[in-house]
Design an enzyme around this catalytic site. Structure first.
Site, PDB file in Angstrom:
ATOM      1  N   LYS A   1      40.223  40.125  27.416  1.00 48.95           N
ATOM      2  CA  LYS A   1      39.022  40.900  27.126  1.00 48.95           C
ATOM      3  C   LYS A   1      39.422  42.029  26.187  1.00 48.95           C
ATOM      4  O   LYS A   1      40.326  42.812  26.498  1.00 48.95           O
ATOM      5  CB  LYS A   1      38.407  41.457  28.419  1.00 48.95           C
ATOM      6  CG  LYS A   1      37.053  42.142  28.230  1.00 48.95           C
ATOM      7  CD  LYS A   1      36.401  42.414  29.578  1.00 48.95           C
ATOM      8  CE  LYS A   1      35.003  42.995  29.403  1.00 48.95           C
ATOM      9  NZ  LYS A   1      34.300  43.143  30.701  1.00 48.95           N
TER      10      LYS A   1
ATOM     11  N   GLU B   1      36.499  37.087  27.813  1.00 46.91           N
ATOM     12  CA  GLU B   1      35.224  37.619  28.307  1.00 46.91           C
ATOM     13  C   GLU B   1      34.725  38.721  27.394  1.00 46.91           C
ATOM     14  O   GLU B   1      35.493  39.579  26.950  1.00 46.91           O
ATOM     15  CB  GLU B   1      35.394  38.166  29.725  1.00 46.91           C
ATOM     16  CG  GLU B   1      34.106  38.730  30.301  1.00 46.91           C
ATOM     17  CD  GLU B   1      34.310  39.511  31.592  1.00 46.91           C
ATOM     18  OE1 GLU B   1      33.335  40.121  32.071  1.00 46.91           O
ATOM     19  OE2 GLU B   1      35.445  39.519  32.126  1.00 46.91           O
TER      20      GLU B   1
ATOM     21  N   ASN C   1      23.736  32.158  36.952  1.00 47.50           N
ATOM     22  CA  ASN C   1      24.333  32.857  38.087  1.00 47.50           C
ATOM     23  C   ASN C   1      23.226  33.309  39.047  1.00 47.50           C
ATOM     24  O   ASN C   1      22.059  33.414  38.665  1.00 47.50           O
ATOM     25  CB  ASN C   1      25.130  34.060  37.585  1.00 47.50           C
ATOM     26  CG  ASN C   1      26.043  34.631  38.645  1.00 47.50           C
ATOM     27  OD1 ASN C   1      26.361  33.976  39.638  1.00 47.50           O
ATOM     28  ND2 ASN C   1      26.476  35.862  38.444  1.00 47.50           N
TER      29      ASN C   1
END
Length: 227
Positions: A38, A117, A180
């Site tokens: 990240k 991410e 999600n």
């Protein structure tokens, strides 16, 4: 050169870190050499020594079971819980793309697959001063295909379609969508899944319920997504 996948979201708090951890868990359990990356991480806490701990990276490592050192997971760590461009304006140390490239390149010689991410949604500014750097600049530097994480509830169709439209306008390749907070047999959420696929032409490759510990896709399939 490592193969990889970039995980972005329709906004903040859609569960990108949670989903990223589960994807890496699958790869790791399937025997793949894999790592997390990240570029910039905000809203981190300090340990008893006063050192900033990259919270998302620690969470991913704990859930996935990978043994990657935290120090190589994220080059820019900020304490203030705001967009990285503002956090760096408050704290200093603005993101530099050469540093991002170097830290990422260091992973490619040690891992076969990298799950990266993003910060916030696709339009998240990482730096906005004399230099303008957005999340899409990191995606294009990595040359990874993307998976979009979206909340399965109300507003999902609009958020997914707008995100896909923007990413396509920037020539960013999207491999799939993951919903999600999904509740199986919920009429609205099942319809959201169908409508997201119908309106974008992109498959919903997995649905994750609250507190689930596994995704209903194989490590081999995730490896193929990274191609």
């Amino acid at each position: 050169m490592s193969k990889g996948l970039f995980i972005t979201g329709t906004g903040t708090d859609t569960g990108k870190t949670y989903i990223t951890a589960l994807l890496l868990k699958k790869l790791n359990e399937s025997g793949y050499s894999c790592a997390y990356y990240k570029a910039a991480m905000s809203g981190n806490e300090r340990d008893s020594n006063g050192d900033l701990i990259p919270g998302d990276a620690l969470n991913v490592r704990t859930v996935s079971g990978i043994n990657q050192p935290l120090a190589e997971m994220c080059p820019y760590i900020y304490e203030t819980a705001v967009s990285p461009h503002l956090a760096s304006r408050i704290e200093g140390s603005p993101l530099d793309m050469e540093t991002v490239k170097e830290s990422y390149s260091g992973l490619t010689s040690r891992y076969d697959y990298i799950i990266a991410e993003g910060s916030g949604g696709i339009l998240c500014p990482l730096r906005y001063d004399d230099e303008k750097i957005f999340l899409e600049d990191v995606i294009k530097m990595l040359e990874f295909p993307c998976v979009i994480v979206a909340d399965a509830g109300l507003g999902t169709i609009n958020n997914v379609v707008l995100t896909v439209h923007y990413m396509r306008s920037r020539n960013i390749h999207i491999k799939g969508i993951i919903l999600n907070h999904f509740h199986k047999d919920d009429v609205m959420e099942e319809d959201n899944k169908e409508m997201c696929e119908a309106l974008t032409g992109i498959p919903v490759i997995a649905c994750a319920g609250d507190n689930c510990t596994d995704l209903d896709i194989s490590g081999e399939y995730i490896a193929l997504l990274c191609e």
